[in-house]
Design a protein around this motif. Structure first.
Motif, PDB file in Angstrom:
ATOM      1  N   PHE A   4     -56.710 -15.102  15.257  1.00  0.00           N
ATOM      2  CA  PHE A   4     -56.963 -16.398  15.865  1.00  0.00           C
ATOM      3  C   PHE A   4     -57.220 -16.165  17.357  1.00  0.00           C
ATOM      4  O   PHE A   4     -56.394 -15.551  18.044  1.00  0.00           O
ATOM      5  N   ALA A   5     -58.356 -16.640  17.844  1.00  0.00           N
ATOM      6  CA  ALA A   5     -58.705 -16.466  19.257  1.00  0.00           C
ATOM      7  C   ALA A   5     -58.809 -17.836  19.908  1.00  0.00           C
ATOM      8  O   ALA A   5     -59.606 -18.681  19.477  1.00  0.00           O
ATOM      9  N   SER A   6     -57.995 -18.047  20.931  1.00  0.00           N
ATOM     10  CA  SER A   6     -57.868 -19.386  21.508  1.00  0.00           C
ATOM     11  C   SER A   6     -57.995 -19.356  23.021  1.00  0.00           C
ATOM     12  O   SER A   6     -57.689 -18.342  23.667  1.00  0.00           O
ATOM     13  N   ASN A   7     -58.418 -20.475  23.587  1.00  0.00           N
ATOM     14  CA  ASN A   7     -58.259 -20.644  25.026  1.00  0.00           C
ATOM     15  C   ASN A   7     -56.785 -20.875  25.325  1.00  0.00           C
ATOM     16  O   ASN A   7     -55.983 -21.161  24.428  1.00  0.00           O
TER      17      ASN A   7
ATOM     18  N   LEU B 277     -60.347 -11.751   9.314  1.00  0.00           N
ATOM     19  CA  LEU B 277     -61.195 -12.894   9.607  1.00  0.00           C
ATOM     20  C   LEU B 277     -60.908 -13.334  11.045  1.00  0.00           C
ATOM     21  O   LEU B 277     -59.754 -13.338  11.477  1.00  0.00           O
ATOM     22  N   VAL B 278     -61.942 -13.674  11.781  1.00  0.00           N
ATOM     23  CA  VAL B 278     -61.772 -14.124  13.164  1.00  0.00           C
ATOM     24  C   VAL B 278     -61.948 -15.643  13.200  1.00  0.00           C
ATOM     25  O   VAL B 278     -62.953 -16.167  12.729  1.00  0.00           O
ATOM     26  N   VAL B 279     -60.952 -16.333  13.752  1.00  0.00           N
ATOM     27  CA  VAL B 279     -60.956 -17.803  13.727  1.00  0.00           C
ATOM     28  C   VAL B 279     -60.714 -18.352  15.137  1.00  0.00           C
ATOM     29  O   VAL B 279     -59.636 -18.157  15.695  1.00  0.00           O
ATOM     30  N   PRO B 280     -61.707 -19.038  15.719  1.00  0.00           N
ATOM     31  CA  PRO B 280     -61.497 -19.663  17.029  1.00  0.00           C
ATOM     32  C   PRO B 280     -60.601 -20.906  16.917  1.00  0.00           C
ATOM     33  O   PRO B 280     -60.633 -21.618  15.919  1.00  0.00           O
ATOM     34  N   VAL B 281     -59.820 -21.138  17.953  1.00  0.00           N
ATOM     35  CA  VAL B 281     -58.998 -22.355  18.048  1.00  0.00           C
ATOM     36  C   VAL B 281     -59.182 -22.940  19.444  1.00  0.00           C
ATOM     37  O   VAL B 281     -59.000 -22.236  20.441  1.00  0.00           O
TER      38      VAL B 281
END
Length: 245
Positions: free
Chosen positions: A78-81, A186-190
């Protein structure tokens, strides 16, 4: 008015937030010591539920939107600001079925009730930012745990908090390192919205009356894509949600 009410409500928020940390500190220790990882995780999930909804004391609302059926049988990055420290409890709670881990500063593993013990026992990576070799080694170990247990990891590619809400340029190093170890992740933006507003005046007063939002965006299959391309795609999608294209 948000600042005015913050002077009144911040002490109440801090009291219940701190009380929650103190209550769950021994609970975590007992769960881990006598019942193992699963019991410890349940206690951590409960802790972060209460930390997340302590926002009611600031009259802030909390919402989480996920329109995707994310797998629980493969690792996820999970990749988030990142806008404030209040991002993290909610990410742990809302992503609990994915066993979300974090890459944290090693300094945080001591002295903070509940948080430090979770960082030591929870399976994340605690890195020394002054020791690049140690940091990479810890992230690689985290990647192996992800692979072995189908855990997920939350990373903040900005590298630091955006204190004014303006998105910083994403760095691809974290995504690249994890994908080397867990290429099937799996790469998932948040996208996180409005949590920076809570701390716009620093630790006191906290501000009130905000709609805090966490939104899961379109997952990205990393196959045949370079980490730089993936990271740029993550940043672009989050910018769209924040209206910062």
């Amino acid at each position: 008015m948000s600042k005015f009410f913050g002077y009144i409500l911040s002490p109440i928020f801090y009291f219940f937030f701190g009380l929650t940390l103190c209550i769950f500190h021994p609970i975590q220790w007992v769960c881990y010591k006598f019942f193992g990882y699963k019991a410890h995780k349940i206690s951590v999930d409960a802790l972060n539920f209460f930390l997340t909804y302590c926002q009611v004391f600031l009259l802030n609302s909390v919402s989480f939107k996920n329109s995707f059926d994310l797998p629980t049988d493969r690792p996820i990055i999970f990749a988030s600001n990142h806008q404030s420290m209040y991002d993290i409890p909610s990410l742990i709670w809302f992503l609990r079925k994915h066993h979300a881990k974090f890459i944290s500063k090693i300094e945080l593993t001591k002295g903070i009730p509940s948080i430090s013990i979770n960082l030591r026992l929870g399976g994340g990576a605690n890195i020394d930012r002054k020791d690049n070799k140690q940091a990479i080694s810890e992230i690689i170990k985290l990647g192996r745990r992800m692979k072995d247990n189908n855990w997920s990891t939350v990373i903040f590619p900005e590298g630091t908090r955006a204190k004014d809400g303006r998105l910083k340029t994403f760095q691809f190093g974290g995504v690249a390192t994890l994908l080397k170890v867990v290429p099937n992740a799996l790469v998932v933006p948040v996208a996180i919205e409005n949590s920076w507003k809570i701390v716009r005046f620093g630790l006191f007063p906290l501000t009130t009356g905000h709609g805090l939002k966490w939104t899961v965006l379109q997952p990205i299959e990393p196959a045949c894509k370079a980490p730089e391309e993936i990271t740029l795609q993550i940043e672009t999608e989050i910018r769209k949600v924040l209206g910062q294209i």
